[in-house]
Motif scaffolding. Structure first.
Motif, PDB file in Angstrom:
ATOM      1  N   SER A 568      11.694  24.624  53.267  1.00 42.91           N
ATOM      2  CA  SER A 568      10.635  24.961  52.304  1.00 42.91           C
ATOM      3  C   SER A 568       9.664  23.801  52.080  1.00 42.91           C
ATOM      4  O   SER A 568      10.057  22.624  52.054  1.00 42.91           O
ATOM      5  CB  SER A 568      11.261  25.341  50.954  1.00 42.91           C
ATOM      6  N   ASP A 569       8.399  24.186  51.906  1.00 43.69           N
ATOM      7  CA  ASP A 569       7.394  23.229  51.457  1.00 43.69           C
ATOM      8  C   ASP A 569       7.691  22.882  49.994  1.00 43.69           C
ATOM      9  O   ASP A 569       8.297  23.670  49.256  1.00 43.69           O
ATOM     10  CB  ASP A 569       6.006  23.849  51.598  1.00 43.69           C
ATOM     11  N   VAL A 570       7.255  21.705  49.562  1.00 45.12           N
ATOM     12  CA  VAL A 570       7.495  21.287  48.171  1.00 45.12           C
ATOM     13  C   VAL A 570       6.426  21.835  47.248  1.00 45.12           C
ATOM     14  O   VAL A 570       6.712  22.416  46.197  1.00 45.12           O
ATOM     15  CB  VAL A 570       7.561  19.742  48.072  1.00 45.12           C
ATOM     16  N   VAL A 571       5.168  21.640  47.617  1.00 45.06           N
ATOM     17  CA  VAL A 571       4.062  22.020  46.731  1.00 45.06           C
ATOM     18  C   VAL A 571       3.650  23.452  47.028  1.00 45.06           C
ATOM     19  O   VAL A 571       3.105  23.749  48.091  1.00 45.06           O
ATOM     20  CB  VAL A 571       2.864  21.068  46.910  1.00 45.06           C
ATOM     21  N   MET A 572       3.912  24.347  46.059  1.00 49.24           N
ATOM     22  CA  MET A 572       3.573  25.756  46.243  1.00 49.24           C
ATOM     23  C   MET A 572       3.056  26.337  44.932  1.00 49.24           C
ATOM     24  O   MET A 572       3.416  25.858  43.844  1.00 49.24           O
ATOM     25  CB  MET A 572       4.800  26.548  46.707  1.00 49.24           C
ATOM     26  N   PRO A 573       2.218  27.354  44.994  1.00 49.07           N
ATOM     27  CA  PRO A 573       1.738  28.000  43.764  1.00 49.07           C
ATOM     28  C   PRO A 573       2.809  28.913  43.177  1.00 49.07           C
ATOM     29  O   PRO A 573       3.864  29.127  43.765  1.00 49.07           O
ATOM     30  CB  PRO A 573       0.543  28.815  44.265  1.00 49.07           C
ATOM     31  N   GLY A 574       2.537  29.425  41.990  1.00 50.22           N
ATOM     32  CA  GLY A 574       3.441  30.392  41.382  1.00 50.22           C
ATOM     33  C   GLY A 574       4.401  29.810  40.376  1.00 50.22           C
ATOM     34  O   GLY A 574       5.291  30.519  39.881  1.00 50.22           O
ATOM     35  N   GLY A 575       4.289  28.523  40.070  1.00 48.16           N
ATOM     36  CA  GLY A 575       5.125  27.928  39.025  1.00 48.16           C
ATOM     37  C   GLY A 575       6.480  27.450  39.493  1.00 48.16           C
ATOM     38  O   GLY A 575       7.270  26.930  38.704  1.00 48.16           O
ATOM     39  N   GLN A 576       6.805  27.650  40.778  1.00 45.90           N
ATOM     40  CA  GLN A 576       8.099  27.202  41.296  1.00 45.90           C
ATOM     41  C   GLN A 576       7.855  26.392  42.568  1.00 45.90           C
ATOM     42  O   GLN A 576       7.354  26.912  43.565  1.00 45.90           O
ATOM     43  CB  GLN A 576       9.016  28.390  41.593  1.00 45.90           C
ATOM     44  N   ASP A 577       8.190  25.087  42.515  1.00 45.67           N
ATOM     45  CA  ASP A 577       7.973  24.269  43.709  1.00 45.67           C
ATOM     46  C   ASP A 577       9.239  24.257  44.559  1.00 45.67           C
ATOM     47  O   ASP A 577      10.232  24.927  44.255  1.00 45.67           O
ATOM     48  CB  ASP A 577       7.522  22.856  43.332  1.00 45.67           C
ATOM     49  N   GLY A 578       9.208  23.487  45.650  1.00 49.55           N
ATOM     50  CA  GLY A 578      10.321  23.464  46.593  1.00 49.55           C
ATOM     51  C   GLY A 578      11.610  22.956  45.996  1.00 49.55           C
ATOM     52  O   GLY A 578      12.690  23.469  46.318  1.00 49.55           O
ATOM     53  N   TYR A 579      11.523  21.954  45.116  1.00 44.58           N
ATOM     54  CA  TYR A 579      12.737  21.425  44.485  1.00 44.58           C
ATOM     55  C   TYR A 579      13.389  22.486  43.589  1.00 44.58           C
ATOM     56  O   TYR A 579      14.616  22.663  43.596  1.00 44.58           O
ATOM     57  CB  TYR A 579      12.408  20.186  43.661  1.00 44.58           C
ATOM     58  N   GLN A 580      12.568  23.164  42.823  1.00 47.77           N
ATOM     59  CA  GLN A 580      13.112  24.196  41.928  1.00 47.77           C
ATOM     60  C   GLN A 580      13.708  25.353  42.727  1.00 47.77           C
ATOM     61  O   GLN A 580      14.773  25.894  42.370  1.00 47.77           O
ATOM     62  CB  GLN A 580      11.998  24.696  41.007  1.00 47.77           C
ATOM     63  N   LEU A 581      13.046  25.728  43.803  1.00 52.59           N
ATOM     64  CA  LEU A 581      13.592  26.771  44.683  1.00 52.59           C
ATOM     65  C   LEU A 581      14.927  26.319  45.274  1.00 52.59           C
ATOM     66  O   LEU A 581      15.895  27.102  45.336  1.00 52.59           O
ATOM     67  CB  LEU A 581      12.593  27.075  45.804  1.00 52.59           C
ATOM     68  N   ALA A 582      15.006  25.053  45.683  1.00 54.73           N
ATOM     69  CA  ALA A 582      16.246  24.539  46.278  1.00 54.73           C
ATOM     70  C   ALA A 582      17.402  24.593  45.286  1.00 54.73           C
ATOM     71  O   ALA A 582      18.532  24.950  45.649  1.00 54.73           O
ATOM     72  CB  ALA A 582      16.018  23.106  46.753  1.00 54.73           C
ATOM     73  N   VAL A 583      17.132  24.243  44.021  1.00 51.64           N
ATOM     74  CA  VAL A 583      18.174  24.278  43.001  1.00 51.64           C
ATOM     75  C   VAL A 583      18.683  25.702  42.804  1.00 51.64           C
ATOM     76  O   VAL A 583      19.910  25.946  42.744  1.00 51.64           O
ATOM     77  CB  VAL A 583      17.642  23.695  41.669  1.00 51.64           C
ATOM     78  N   GLU A 584      17.758  26.660  42.684  1.00 54.59           N
ATOM     79  CA  GLU A 584      18.170  28.062  42.503  1.00 54.59           C
ATOM     80  C   GLU A 584      18.965  28.562  43.702  1.00 54.59           C
ATOM     81  O   GLU A 584      19.996  29.229  43.561  1.00 54.59           O
ATOM     82  CB  GLU A 584      16.924  28.933  42.287  1.00 54.59           C
ATOM     83  N   ALA A 585      18.467  28.253  44.915  1.00 54.23           N
ATOM     84  CA  ALA A 585      19.150  28.709  46.111  1.00 54.23           C
ATOM     85  C   ALA A 585      20.538  28.082  46.237  1.00 54.23           C
ATOM     86  O   ALA A 585      21.503  28.742  46.662  1.00 54.23           O
ATOM     87  CB  ALA A 585      18.304  28.379  47.344  1.00 54.23           C
ATOM     88  N   HIS A 586      20.659  26.830  45.855  1.00 51.47           N
ATOM     89  CA  HIS A 586      21.947  26.130  45.932  1.00 51.47           C
ATOM     90  C   HIS A 586      22.957  26.732  44.963  1.00 51.47           C
ATOM     91  O   HIS A 586      24.161  26.820  45.276  1.00 51.47           O
ATOM     92  CB  HIS A 586      21.728  24.643  45.617  1.00 51.47           C
ATOM     93  N   LYS A 587      22.490  27.193  43.809  1.00 44.14           N
ATOM     94  CA  LYS A 587      23.383  27.844  42.847  1.00 44.14           C
ATOM     95  C   LYS A 587      23.873  29.178  43.396  1.00 44.14           C
ATOM     96  O   LYS A 587      25.057  29.538  43.230  1.00 44.14           O
ATOM     97  CB  LYS A 587      22.654  28.077  41.524  1.00 44.14           C
ATOM     98  N   MET A 588      22.971  29.885  44.051  1.00 44.99           N
ATOM     99  CA  MET A 588      23.337  31.196  44.587  1.00 44.99           C
ATOM    100  C   MET A 588      24.252  31.080  45.809  1.00 44.99           C
ATOM    101  O   MET A 588      25.228  31.816  45.952  1.00 44.99           O
ATOM    102  CB  MET A 588      22.071  31.969  44.959  1.00 44.99           C
ATOM    103  N   PHE A 589      23.913  30.125  46.698  1.00 45.49           N
ATOM    104  CA  PHE A 589      24.646  29.976  47.958  1.00 45.49           C
ATOM    105  C   PHE A 589      24.960  28.493  48.181  1.00 45.49           C
ATOM    106  O   PHE A 589      24.200  27.785  48.870  1.00 45.49           O
ATOM    107  CB  PHE A 589      23.826  30.510  49.131  1.00 45.49           C
TER     108      PHE A 589
END
Length: 644
Positions: A568-589
Motif C-alpha cells: 500500500s501507498d502511505v499517502v491516500m485520500p479518504g481519511g485513512q492513510d497506509g499506516y492506518q490501513l496496515a493497523v486495521e488489516a493486521h488486526k483482521m489478519f
C-alpha cells in the motif's frame, strides 16, 4: 541606617567647623570695631556720617551670602546692641545727642537688620533650591548607576552621562569613556540622519517624550546590537538635554528570529515533501512505462538506447526529489555509532581534490572525541556540501579549517538558540576565509533552491541537505559570518548513548530480480502507478489484486482471505492513510504480510494508534518512490520471506 565615617571624612568635617567659627568670630569683631569707629569718631551732632558708616551693611550682606540666616541674625543683634549702647553712653555723658535721636537710630538699625535678614532669607532659599536640585540630581545619578538598563543623557551634540549598564551595551568598560563623545558615535551610518533629526526635535521642544522604538546600534567593536529605547526631554546641568533608557534586546531578537526561521523551515520542509511526493509518483509512472517499452523494444537497439537515456534523465529527477526529501525528512533511515574523526580524516584527500589548488585544507580534531549516532553517509554528504560551499566563497583561494571537539550546551546557550537543547554534543566546525555573507542571505541559505551562485552553477539544495541531516540527527547548526570576513558553520551532534552491541546493523538481503507466485493486493490512489506495479508484479509471477483506497482494500481482504501481501501507498485520500490501513488489516489478519511505499518519507507512526513496534517495523522497511522493477522485486520478496 548606620553611617560609617572614615578618618578622612572626620578630618574634613573638623576643618570645615574650624573655618566656620573663624569666619563668625571675624565677622562679629569687624562689626563691633566698625560700630565703635562710627560712634566714637563720626557721630558728632550736625556732622555728616563718614564713608565707613556703611561698612556694617557690607559686612551684614557678606554674612547673608556666606554664613546664612542664623549667623546674619546674630550679626544684626550684635550690631544693634553695640550701636544702642554707644548712643546711650554719649547721651548719658552729656557729650551730645549721639548719632541722632532715638527714632532715627531705630530706623537706621531697622533698615540694616531688615535688609540683611531679607537678603539672607532670599539667598538661603535660593541656595536651598540649588542644593535640593543638586541633591536630587546626585540621587538620580546614583539610581541611574544602579539601573539594570542603559541610561544615557546628552544634548544635541554629545553625551553628558551614562551608567555602567549603558557602557556595557556599547562595549565599553567605563561610563567615563562615553562622556563627551558625539551622540552619533554608536549609530550605524545609515541611521544617523534620522536619529539626529529625532534628537533635535526632542531637545528643541524641551518637554515631552518619544514612544518606545527599536533601534540598531554599533558597539565599540563594530558589532551591531538591537536595542529598545525610550527618550524624554530634560534639563541637565543647566542645558536642554534628553534622557534615553535603552534595553539591549539582541539576545531576545536573536531567539525570536531563530524561532521564526525554524517555523519557516518547517513549513518549507512540509511543502517540499509534498511536492517531492507528487513528483515521485509521476517519476515512478514514467520509470515503469519506460521499462515496459524497453522490454518491448529488446530487439531494437536504437530504441533501447533512447529509452536508456530517458531513464538516466528520470533518475536525475529522482535524485533531486531525494534531496528535497532529505531536507524535509524528520528521521534518519539508518544510523550507527560513528567516529567523526575517522570519517573526517578519511575524507581529507577527497575534500582537497574537490577544492582548488589555491585553497589549503587543515583538520583540527580533538582527541577522545565522543561517538555520535548518525547516518555516516549523510554526514559525509553534509561535510562535502559545506566544503563545496566554502570553495565557492573563496574564488581567489584561501583557507578551510575543519575542526571537531566535545562540548556542552547550557541553558544560556539554549535561551539564545531556541532550536538547540541542553546536553553533551560533538561540535564540527567548517570555517573558511571567503567573502562572507550579509544577514539577509544568512536567513535564507538553508531554504531549498536558494543560491547566490549564477544560473546553472548549483541546485541550491546542498545546504538544505545539511540542514535536514542535522535536524534528523537531533542536532543543531549555527552560522557565524560577516561580509568580507569569511564564514563558520558549526554543527552540534548529540553524544551517542547506546552501546556498540545495540548499534550493530542487521544484515540485509541483496536486491535481486526475485520472483514468486503469491497473491498481492496493491493499494494506491494513482491508477497509473497501480497499473505499472501490477504489470511488473505479474511479470514476476505474482497474482495481483488492486484497490484505490483503504476502505476498498479492507473489503477485498474480507472476501479474499488467501491474500499473502498487502502492498500500500502511505499517502491516500479518504481519511485513512497506509499506516492506518496496515493497523486495521493486521488486526483482521495477523499473518498478513504488509509492505508500505511512499514518495514522501516523513514518518507518520506517531499519528497512528496501534502497536508501536509494528508501526516502527513498517516504517523501517518502507519502499521509497520512485522505484524500478528490480527494487520492487527485492522489496516484495523480502517482505514475503520475513518472519511474522
Amino acid at each position: 541606617m548606620l553611617l560609617l565615617l572614615t578618618d578622612d571624612s572626620v578630618s574634613r568635617i573638623r576643618q570645615a567647623n574650624r573655618v566656620f567659627w573663624v569666619e563668625v568670630t571675624a565677622l562679629l569683631v569687624a562689626l563691633t570695631t566698625t560700630t565703635i569707629l562710627i560712634f566714637s569718631y563720626g557721630a558728632s551732632p550736625g556732622t555728616a556720617l563718614p564713608s565707613y558708616s556703611f561698612l556694617p551693611f557690607a559686612l551684614l550682606i557678606w554674612s547673608a551670602l556666606r554664613l546664612g540666616p542664623r549667623t546674619t541674625a546674630l550679626a544684626c543683634l550684635t550690631f544693634s546692641l553695640v550701636a544702642l549702647w554707644f548712643d546711650t553712653s554719649f547721651v548719658a555723658a552729656g557729650t551730645g545727642d549721639g548719632l541722632a535721636d532715638v527714632g532715627a537710630l531705630g530706623v537706621f538699625l531697622l533698615i540694616a537688620t531688615v535688609s540683611a535678614l531679607s537678603s539672607a532669607a532670599v539667598i538661603a532659599e535660593s541656595r536651598s533650591d540649588t542644593e535640593r536640585l543638586a541633591e536630587s540630581e546626585r540621587k538620580l545619578r546614583e539610581v541611574m548607576k544602579l539601573a539594570p538598563i542603559g541610561i544615557y543623557v546628552a544634548d544635541k551634540e554629545k553625551y553628558s552621562f551614562t551608567n555602567p549598564a549603558g557602557a556595557k551595551i556599547v562595549g565599553l568598560s567605563s561610563p567615563e569613556e562615553i562622556v563627551g563623545k558625539s551622540v552619533m558615535s554608536f549609530y550605524p551610518p545609515e541611521g544617523q540622519a534620522a536619529a539626529q533629526q529625532r534628537i533635535d526635535s526632542l531637545v528643541d521642544e524641551g518637554s515631552g517624550s518619544r514612544p518606545r522604538m527599536v533601534n540598531t546600534v554599533v558597539d565599540a567593536d563594530g558589532n551591531r546590537r538591537v536595542v529598545e529605547a525610550m527618550a524624554t526631554a530634560i534639563r541637565w546641568e543647566g542645558r536642554s538635554s534628553f534622557l534615553v533608557m535603552v534595553n539591549d534586546i539582541s539576545g531576545r531578537k536573536q531567539a525570536e528570529d531563530a524561532m521564526m526561521r525554524a517555523q519557516k523551515m518547517e513549513a518549507v520542509g512540509q511543502l517540499s515533501g509534498g511536492i517531492a511526493h507528487d513528483f515521485n509518483n509521476i517519476l515512478g509512472i514514467i520509470i515503469g512505462n519506460l521499462e515496459l517499452v524497453q522490454d518491448m523494444a529488446a530487439d531494437r537497439p536504437e530504441i533501447s538506447e533512447r529509452i536508456e537515456l530517458a531513464l538516466k534523465s528520470v533518475n536525475r529527477g529522482a535524485s533531486i526529489t531525494h534531496k528535497l526529501l532529505s531536507f524535509s525528512r524528520q528521521k534518519t533511515q539508518a544510523t550507527k555509532l560513528t567516529s567523526l574523526n575517522a570519517i573526517i580524516d578519511n575524507m581529507q584527500e577527497l575534500i582537497s581534490r574537490s577544492l582548488t589548488a589555491a585553497i589549503t585544507v587543515e583538520n583540527r580534531l580533538a582527541d577522545n572525541l565522543w561517538m555520535v549516532d548518525v547516518d555516516p553517509g549523510e554526514f559525509q554528504d553534509a561535510l562535502i556540501n559545506l566544503a563545496l560551499n566554502a570553495r565557492d566563497a573563496m574564488p581567489e583561494g584561501g583557507s578551510l579549517v575543519i575542526a571537531a571537539e566535545n562540548t556542552k550546551l547550557d541553558a544560556e546557550y539554549v535561551k539564545l538558540n531556541p532550536l538547540a537543547r541542553e546536553g553533551e554534543f560533538v561540535m564540527i566546525s567548517v570555517a573558511d576565509t571567503g567573502v562572507g555573507m550579509e544577514p539577509d542571505v544568512v536567513d535564507k541559505i538553508f531554504e531549498p533552491f536558494f543560491s547566490t551562485k549564477g544560473e546553472g552553477k548549483g541546485s541550491g539544495l546542498g545546504l538544505s541537505m545539511v540542514y535536514g541531516f542535522v535536524q534528523r540527527s537531533g542536532g543543531h547548526i549555527k552560522v557565524e559570518t560577516h561580509p568580507g570576513k569569511g564564514a563558520t558553520f558549526r554543527i552540534y551532534l548529540p553524544r551517542a548513548r547506546r552501546t556498540v552491541a545495540e548499534a550493530s546493523p542487521k544484515a540485509q538481503t541483496p536486491v535481486a530480480m526475485l520472483r514468486g507466485t503469491e497473491t498481492i493486493l496493491i493499494v494506491d490512489d494513482e491508477a497509473d502507478f497501480t497499473d505499472i506495479a501490477a504489470h511488473n508484479l505479474g511479470f514476476l509471477g505474482y497474482t495481483v489484486l488492486s484497490a484505490s483506497n483503504g476502505s476498498e482494500a479492507l473489503e477485498i481482504l474480507r472476501t479474499n482471505p488467501y491474500i499473502d501481501l498487502l502492498f500500500s501507498d502511505v499517502v491516500m485520500p479518504g481519511g485513512q492513510d497506509g499506516y492506518q490501513l496496515a493497523v486495521e488489516a493486521h488486526k483482521m489478519f495477523p499473518e498478513l504480510k504488509i509492505l508500505l511505499t511512499s514518495g514522501y518519507t516523513q514518518r507518520r507512526e506517531h499519528s497512528t494508534s496501534g502497536d508501536e513496534t509494528f508501526i516502527a517495523k513498517l516504517a523501517s522497511e518502507l519502499l521509497s518512490k520512485p522505484y524500478n522493477r528490480r527494487q520492487l522485486a527485492g522489496a516484495i520478496r523480502r517482505a514475503l520471506d520475513a518472519g511474522g
